[in-house]
Design an enzyme around this catalytic site. Structure first.
Site, PDB file in Angstrom:
ATOM      1  N   ASP A 149       0.827  -1.202   0.000  1.00  8.58           N
ATOM      2  CA  ASP A 149       0.000   0.000   0.000  1.00  8.58           C
ATOM      3  C   ASP A 149       0.864   1.255   0.000  1.00  8.58           C
ATOM      4  O   ASP A 149       1.954   1.260   0.588  1.00  8.58           O
ATOM      5  CB  ASP A 149      -0.906  -0.009   1.230  1.00  8.58           C
ATOM      6  CG  ASP A 149      -2.006   1.039   1.158  1.00  8.58           C
ATOM      7  OD1 ASP A 149      -2.328   1.488   0.045  1.00  8.58           O
ATOM      8  OD2 ASP A 149      -2.527   1.416   2.215  1.00  8.58           O
ATOM      9  N   HIS A 168       3.569   3.611  -8.871  1.00  3.61           N
ATOM     10  CA  HIS A 168       3.482   2.186  -9.217  1.00  3.61           C
ATOM     11  C   HIS A 168       4.787   1.691  -9.832  1.00  3.61           C
ATOM     12  O   HIS A 168       5.209   0.548  -9.580  1.00  3.61           O
ATOM     13  CB  HIS A 168       2.324   1.955 -10.181  1.00  3.61           C
ATOM     14  CG  HIS A 168       0.977   2.210  -9.562  1.00  3.61           C
ATOM     15  ND1 HIS A 168       0.593   1.638  -8.366  1.00  3.61           N
ATOM     16  CD2 HIS A 168      -0.075   2.983  -9.965  1.00  3.61           C
ATOM     17  CE1 HIS A 168      -0.628   2.038  -8.062  1.00  3.61           C
ATOM     18  NE2 HIS A 168      -1.053   2.852  -9.012  1.00  3.61           N
ATOM     19  N   LEU A 219      12.020 -20.335  -3.055  1.00  6.84           N
ATOM     20  CA  LEU A 219      11.007 -19.398  -2.556  1.00  6.84           C
ATOM     21  C   LEU A 219       9.746 -19.602  -3.376  1.00  6.84           C
ATOM     22  O   LEU A 219       9.797 -19.656  -4.606  1.00  6.84           O
ATOM     23  CB  LEU A 219      11.476 -17.946  -2.692  1.00  6.84           C
ATOM     24  CG  LEU A 219      10.423 -16.879  -2.350  1.00  6.84           C
ATOM     25  CD1 LEU A 219      10.107 -16.876  -0.856  1.00  6.84           C
ATOM     26  CD2 LEU A 219      10.877 -15.488  -2.795  1.00  6.84           C
TER      27      LEU A 219
END
Length: 246
Positions: free
Chosen positions: A24, A41, A135
């Protein structure tokens, strides 16, 4: 994403550690600098790469990022277009590195609104990295937690209607098996950046016992140091899972 050395340990393989993050603050970060939201962004996409690298260094086994919610389609067309463009860039640019570094990528969420080229890139990335175990990187795209639960309920109802499942046999395990990624362990810790303290319809079923850590830094400033601090806070907590502490 340069080559990532493996974390050193003499104690054998660590327990699975699943970190989920609500990314966020891109827009606020940009606005505070007099920039367009789209620049936030772009900077946020760099934070994704830094966080993935940091997660590997810190021994995280599963990292789930809230990339694009089902509500985000309501944003201005230019902003949505930028987000889709960044997704294309990430998938094309980092495909080889994810494969080389042993990182498995998969996407959860409804895929019917994505363009054909993005769907092809997602499917190729999932195929090429599917056997990787260093991962497990999951990105939630066009995702909503309530919609995921509704989807699972619908699948179970269809199985009952077809006679393949008894209503009495439906339990938590059955519901979990109908979620987007049934093999994914529940998050141990949920991190939200930019000082907001809500979960915004993210992994509603899975975070039942997750520890919540709220970070003041906006997502474009987030990196390995913030992740390490959040994990330190998580490890300092007494997780009782409903039991009484000793």
């Amino acid at each position: 994403m340069s080559h990532i050395p493996a974390p050193q340990s003499d104690d054998g393989p660590p327990d699975p550690l699943h970190v989920a993050i609500i990314m966020d603050g891109n827009g606020r970060w940009a606005r505070s600098r007099g920039l367009a939201r789209t620049e936030g962004h772009r900077k946020g996409a760099e934070a994704v790469r830094a966080t993935v690298t940091g997660a590997v260094r810190l021994g995280v086994s599963h990292l789930t990022l809230f990339g694009f919610s089902s509500e985000n389609w309501r944003r201005p067309i230019e902003e949505v277009s930028t987000l889709m463009g960044l997704l294309r860039v990430y998938l094309r640019r980092d495909m080889n590195e994810l494969e080389r570094e042993g990182i498995r990528l998969r996407v959860i969420g409804e895929r019917d609104r994505f363009s054909a080229d993005i769907l092809r890139l997602i499917e190729e990335a999932e195929r090429r990295t599917g056997a990787n175990t260093r991962l497990n990187l999951t990105i939630a795209l066009n995702y909503g937690g309530r919609a995921e639960i509704v989807r699972a309920a619908r699948h179970l109802a269809e199985a009952v209607q077809s006679g393949h499942l008894s209503p009495d046999s439906i339990d938590e395990a059955q519901v979990c098996a109908a979620l987007y990624a049934p093999d994914m362990p529940d998050p141990d810790v949920l991190i939200r950046t930019s000082g907001e303290q809500r979960i915004s319809n993210f992994l509603l079923w899975q975070i039942a016992y997750a520890e919540l850590v709220f970070v003041d830094a906006p997502w474009p400033e987030f990196g390995e140091a913030h992740l390490a601090a959040a994990l330190d806070e998580f490890r300092a907590r007494d997780r009782r899972f409903g039991a009484v502490s000793g």
